[in-house]
Motif scaffolding. Structure first.
Motif, PDB file in Angstrom:
ATOM      1  N   ILE A   4       0.836  -1.106   0.235  1.00  0.00           N
ATOM      2  CA  ILE A   4      -0.093   0.331   0.147  1.00  0.00           C
ATOM      3  C   ILE A   4       0.891   1.118   0.086  1.00  0.00           C
ATOM      4  CG2 ILE A   4      -1.913   1.200   1.339  1.00  0.00           C
ATOM      5  CD1 ILE A   4      -2.647  -1.283   2.556  1.00  0.00           C
ATOM      6  N   LYS A   5       0.735   1.908  -0.579  1.00  0.00           N
ATOM      7  CA  LYS A   5       1.358   3.287  -1.513  1.00  0.00           C
ATOM      8  C   LYS A   5       0.340   3.937  -2.019  1.00  0.00           C
ATOM      9  CE  LYS A   5       4.212   1.104  -4.817  1.00  0.00           C
ATOM     10  NZ  LYS A   5       5.096   0.626  -5.388  1.00  0.00           N
ATOM     11  N   PRO A   6       0.419   5.436  -2.112  1.00  0.00           N
ATOM     12  CA  PRO A   6       0.303   6.371  -2.959  1.00  0.00           C
ATOM     13  C   PRO A   6      -0.145   5.809  -4.266  1.00  0.00           C
ATOM     14  CG  PRO A   6       1.666   8.261  -1.497  1.00  0.00           C
ATOM     15  CD  PRO A   6       1.771   6.181  -1.231  1.00  0.00           C
ATOM     16  N   SER A   7       1.062   5.380  -5.438  1.00  0.00           N
ATOM     17  CA  SER A   7       0.591   5.112  -6.641  1.00  0.00           C
ATOM     18  C   SER A   7       0.101   3.783  -6.421  1.00  0.00           C
ATOM     19  CB  SER A   7       2.214   4.916  -6.956  1.00  0.00           C
ATOM     20  OG  SER A   7       2.852   3.893  -6.185  1.00  0.00           O
ATOM     21  N   ASN A   8      -0.825   2.919  -5.273  1.00  0.00           N
ATOM     22  CA  ASN A   8      -1.238   1.388  -5.424  1.00  0.00           C
ATOM     23  C   ASN A   8      -2.726   2.001  -5.344  1.00  0.00           C
ATOM     24  OD1 ASN A   8       1.194  -0.220  -7.069  1.00  0.00           O
ATOM     25  ND2 ASN A   8       1.363  -0.311  -4.722  1.00  0.00           N
ATOM     26  N   LEU A   9      -3.040   3.793  -5.417  1.00  0.00           N
ATOM     27  CA  LEU A   9      -3.943   4.420  -4.531  1.00  0.00           C
ATOM     28  C   LEU A   9      -4.094   4.794  -5.682  1.00  0.00           C
ATOM     29  CD1 LEU A   9      -3.417   4.417  -0.728  1.00  0.00           C
ATOM     30  CD2 LEU A   9      -3.916   3.048  -2.049  1.00  0.00           C
ATOM     31  N   ILE A  10      -5.838   4.946  -5.892  1.00  0.00           N
ATOM     32  CA  ILE A  10      -7.092   5.762  -6.923  1.00  0.00           C
ATOM     33  C   ILE A  10      -8.216   6.356  -6.452  1.00  0.00           C
ATOM     34  CG2 ILE A  10      -7.904   6.131  -9.156  1.00  0.00           C
ATOM     35  CD1 ILE A  10      -5.903   4.338 -10.206  1.00  0.00           C
ATOM     36  N   ILE A  11      -8.386   7.648  -6.100  1.00  0.00           N
ATOM     37  CA  ILE A  11      -9.305   8.456  -6.095  1.00  0.00           C
ATOM     38  C   ILE A  11     -10.807   8.044  -6.952  1.00  0.00           C
ATOM     39  CG2 ILE A  11     -10.913   9.996  -4.455  1.00  0.00           C
ATOM     40  CD1 ILE A  11      -7.503  11.294  -3.461  1.00  0.00           C
ATOM     41  N   LYS A  12     -11.878   7.770  -6.810  1.00  0.00           N
ATOM     42  CA  LYS A  12     -12.590   7.342  -7.190  1.00  0.00           C
ATOM     43  C   LYS A  12     -14.109   7.530  -6.763  1.00  0.00           C
ATOM     44  CE  LYS A  12     -14.824   4.610 -10.891  1.00  0.00           C
ATOM     45  NZ  LYS A  12     -15.171   3.111 -11.704  1.00  0.00           N
ATOM     46  N   ASP A  13     -14.909   8.659  -7.474  1.00  0.00           N
ATOM     47  CA  ASP A  13     -16.210   8.730  -6.584  1.00  0.00           C
ATOM     48  C   ASP A  13     -15.630   8.522  -4.817  1.00  0.00           C
ATOM     49  OD1 ASP A  13     -17.144   8.549  -8.938  1.00  0.00           O
ATOM     50  OD2 ASP A  13     -17.402   6.182  -8.853  1.00  0.00           O
ATOM     51  N   GLY A  14     -15.371   9.599  -5.227  1.00  0.00           N
ATOM     52  CA  GLY A  14     -14.774   9.980  -2.682  1.00  0.00           C
ATOM     53  C   GLY A  14     -14.888   9.045  -2.591  1.00  0.00           C
ATOM     54  N   ARG A  15     -14.082   7.608  -2.998  1.00  0.00           N
ATOM     55  CA  ARG A  15     -13.051   6.491  -1.880  1.00  0.00           C
ATOM     56  C   ARG A  15     -11.759   6.281  -1.995  1.00  0.00           C
ATOM     57  NH1 ARG A  15     -16.757   2.714  -0.603  1.00  0.00           N
ATOM     58  NH2 ARG A  15     -15.156   0.960  -0.545  1.00  0.00           N
ATOM     59  N   ILE A  16     -11.380   5.672  -1.817  1.00  0.00           N
ATOM     60  CA  ILE A  16     -10.183   5.083  -1.926  1.00  0.00           C
ATOM     61  C   ILE A  16      -9.810   3.675  -2.368  1.00  0.00           C
ATOM     62  CG2 ILE A  16      -7.896   4.875  -0.856  1.00  0.00           C
ATOM     63  CD1 ILE A  16      -7.225   6.795  -0.231  1.00  0.00           C
ATOM     64  N   CYS A  17      -9.407   3.519  -3.661  1.00  0.00           N
ATOM     65  CA  CYS A  17      -9.573   2.062  -4.707  1.00  0.00           C
ATOM     66  C   CYS A  17      -8.125   1.955  -4.244  1.00  0.00           C
ATOM     67  CB  CYS A  17      -9.794   2.362  -5.917  1.00  0.00           C
ATOM     68  SG  CYS A  17     -11.748   2.748  -6.943  1.00  0.00           S
ATOM     69  N   PHE A  18      -8.013   0.367  -4.393  1.00  0.00           N
ATOM     70  CA  PHE A  18      -6.750   0.331  -4.191  1.00  0.00           C
ATOM     71  C   PHE A  18      -6.322  -0.992  -5.364  1.00  0.00           C
ATOM     72  CE2 PHE A  18      -7.654   0.701  -0.181  1.00  0.00           C
ATOM     73  CZ  PHE A  18      -7.187   1.487   0.576  1.00  0.00           C
ATOM     74  N   ILE A  19      -5.041  -0.434  -6.354  1.00  0.00           N
ATOM     75  CA  ILE A  19      -4.744  -1.393  -7.242  1.00  0.00           C
ATOM     76  C   ILE A  19      -3.446  -2.199  -7.169  1.00  0.00           C
ATOM     77  CG2 ILE A  19      -5.903  -0.237  -8.442  1.00  0.00           C
ATOM     78  CD1 ILE A  19      -3.338   1.051  -9.223  1.00  0.00           C
ATOM     79  N   ASP A  20      -3.012  -3.080  -8.044  1.00  0.00           N
ATOM     80  CA  ASP A  20      -1.693  -3.719  -7.973  1.00  0.00           C
ATOM     81  C   ASP A  20      -1.374  -4.379  -6.693  1.00  0.00           C
ATOM     82  OD1 ASP A  20       1.091  -4.310  -8.028  1.00  0.00           O
ATOM     83  OD2 ASP A  20       1.988  -2.251  -7.970  1.00  0.00           O
ATOM     84  N   PHE A  21      -2.163  -6.111  -7.122  1.00  0.00           N
ATOM     85  CA  PHE A  21      -1.956  -6.854  -5.751  1.00  0.00           C
ATOM     86  C   PHE A  21      -0.954  -7.729  -5.887  1.00  0.00           C
ATOM     87  CE2 PHE A  21      -6.153  -5.068  -5.560  1.00  0.00           C
ATOM     88  CZ  PHE A  21      -6.418  -5.241  -4.230  1.00  0.00           C
ATOM     89  N   GLU A  22       0.397  -7.288  -6.582  1.00  0.00           N
ATOM     90  CA  GLU A  22       1.320  -7.902  -6.826  1.00  0.00           C
ATOM     91  C   GLU A  22       2.515  -9.307  -5.909  1.00  0.00           C
ATOM     92  OE1 GLU A  22       4.292  -7.331 -10.040  1.00  0.00           O
ATOM     93  OE2 GLU A  22       2.687  -5.440 -11.134  1.00  0.00           O
TER      94      GLU A  22
END
Length: 525
Positions: A122-140
């Protein structure tokens, strides 16, 4: 590379050279992210396992995986948002932290006994703000706990990830210390999340985290400081505990008599909710977490208790019989029950507490052995007992329960709560049914959908403005949780739908009704 997967995904933009592409899925016309791995890269399996097993608004939807030209690919939903940065207003960060903690709680849920999952990076580049919530990406770097790891069998040790699985993680500023020693656990994600929000609050210097840069009057600061404790044992024990702390920051201030904001003695109410355990549970959770009310939800029949267990008990699914310790009943004499306080009921197994919210109590299966729902005196005494020990006590029944139980609860509770859908037939049916019991009905729309539900202006005309409490919107995430049949603990709370604000609004209106009206009212939601 112009196209991949036989032309299905047409590349619009190369985000990372030879690694990540923004594409159009020509089969659907939707945007898709396509990621590429070398054949044999184990992180591909981690990502594939996560995306195919996690269904949550904070995770991109999996589309497909394929192999082409000696490489392996995963196509997933393109999240059209922005990575979080220090430019986010501080007043928005608490809400984002709540949604992030709720996702960690979902992620850490043990599904079918296979172990819970850790994100691991978990780090800023693996997070995306969409529709008022934080989404998590990159589960490698993610993995399911329960795999072999050094010292993982030690008594009381948190589930850990094997050292060989954490070699990819190199985000040193945001990664928990134990990860670099191959001893990552669920609290490692809590550490990383805390570091992300410290960074968002400007608490980073040239050498990394520097929390002294965050003003001491920042409400998030003490919570984040606990999150980033060096030792995992000094952090929050799990995401549920973190979530409770964060939600307490957003609890609204309530008008209370005598200028005592922590006291709920001025306004208490007993509620009866018929045929909608999901609504009753979410209402109880809101009262306990956001309003700080000592809240209890009681099922008066065994059929309803099984439904309540689904929402309230870890590792339960509807239809499974509860297993509780053997305890001696109170002589099957309801009159002797009310000579004991709530803690005595809890000690006997008649009540349980939620570990992640000590304000929230719920009935155990032994309670129904002690009750006589068709006995008017029994129910009236039960309601009076509930009022004396709880700020908010909610009684629930099933649609197939006997009418005497419904009649007795309607007569005894301050408010009777039913939950019609927002259409003419349902509202008229509820009015006719509950008015037959002689109750004054207040209404709110359940699973409200602006596209197809009866407009709220029309509802006001049908029931009267003074009897309408508001709406609880339709929510796809709620539908998933309500209809999931496996062994998973359902997680309820903020998911971007605005349901929490709607429940808060309903409770505020109940406070107003309880304060301004001396006669008993009947609430239909």
């Amino acid at each position: 590379m112009l196209d991949v997967c036989n032309g299905r995904f047409s590349v619009l933009e190369i985000i990372l050279e030879d690694r990540l592409y923004k594409t159009v899925d020509t089969a659907t016309g939707s945007l898709a992210a396509v990621k590429r791995w070398e054949s044999g890269d184990s992180s591909f399996e981690n990502e594939l396992s996560a995306l195919t097993s996690l269904r949550h608004p904070s995770v991109p939807q999996f589309i497909c995986s394929f192999e082409e030209g000696g490489f392996r690919y995963i196509a997933e939903e393109w999240l059209d948002g922005v990575c979080p940065g220090p430019e986010i207003p501080a007043e928005q960060l608490t809400g984002l932290a709540v949604s992030s903690a709720e996702f960690l709680l979902f992620l850490n849920t043990d599904i079918d006994g296979k172990g819970s999952r850790i994100h691991g990076d978990i780090k800023p580049s693996n997070l995306i703000i969409k529709d008022g919530r934080i989404c998590f990406i990159d589960f490698e770097s993610s993995i399911i706990t329960g795999t072999e790891a050094p010292d993982s069998s030690a008594s009381g040790a948190a589930p850990q990830i094997g050292k060989q699985r954490t070699a990819r993680i190199a985000s040193e500023y945001f990664t928990a210390p134990e990860v670099f020693y191959g001893k990552a656990c669920a609290q490692s994600d809590i550490y990383s999340l805390g570091m992300v929000f410290i960074w968002l609050l400007g608490g980073f210097g040239s050498n990394g985290a520097d929390p002294k840069r965050i003003p001491d009057d920042c409400a998030l600061k003490p919570i984040l400081m606990k999150c980033i404790s060096y030792e995992a044992k000094d952090r929050y024990p799990d995401a549920a505990a973190l979530l409770t702390e964060l939600k307490a920051l957003t609890a609204p201030s309530l008008p209370r008599a005598g200028g005592t904001p922590q006291s709920h003695q001025a306004v208490r109410f007993s509620l009866y909710v018929d045929c909608n355990v999901c609504f009753a549970w979410e209402l109880a959770e809101t009262a306990a977490v956001f309003f700080g009310m000592k809240t209890c939800i009681l099922a008066v029949t065994g059929r309803t208790q099984r439904k309540l267990d689904y929402y309230a008990v870890r590792d339960k699914y509807y239809g499974e019989e509860s297993v509780e310790e053997e305890t001696q009943p109170y002589l099957f004499d309801y009159r002797s029950l009310y000579q004991r306080d709530a803690e005595a009921w809890h000690a006997k197994g008649l009540l349980h507490k939620r570990e992640d919210c000590m304000n929230l109590y719920f009935s155990g299966r032994r309670l129904q052995d002690e009750l006589e729902p068709e006995n008017e005196l029994c129910i009236s005494d039960l309601v009076a007992w509930g009022r004396s020990y709880f700020d908010c006590v909610i009684f629930i029944t099933d649609r197939y329960d006997d009418k005497p139980a419904v009649r007795n609860l309607t007569a005894s509770c301050d408010y009777t709560i039913a939950t019609p859908l927002a259409n003419v037939d349902d509202i008229e049916a509820c009015k006719n049914y509950y008015e037959w019991f002689g109750g004054d009905v207040l209404y709110a729309a359940w699973e409200y959908n602006e596209k197809c539900s009866l407009p709220e202006e029309s509802i006001l005309l049908m029931v009267g403005e003074e009897k309408y409490l508001g709406a609880v919107s339709h929510d796809e995430a709620r539908m998933l949780k309500r209809n999931f049949t496996g062994k998973i603990r359902p997680i309820f709370g903020s998911d971007g739908s605005g349901s929490e604000a709607q429940y808060i609004n309903i409770i505020n209106r109940l406070f107003g009704a309880a304060s301004n009206r001396k006669e008993r009212s009947c609430v239909s939601i």
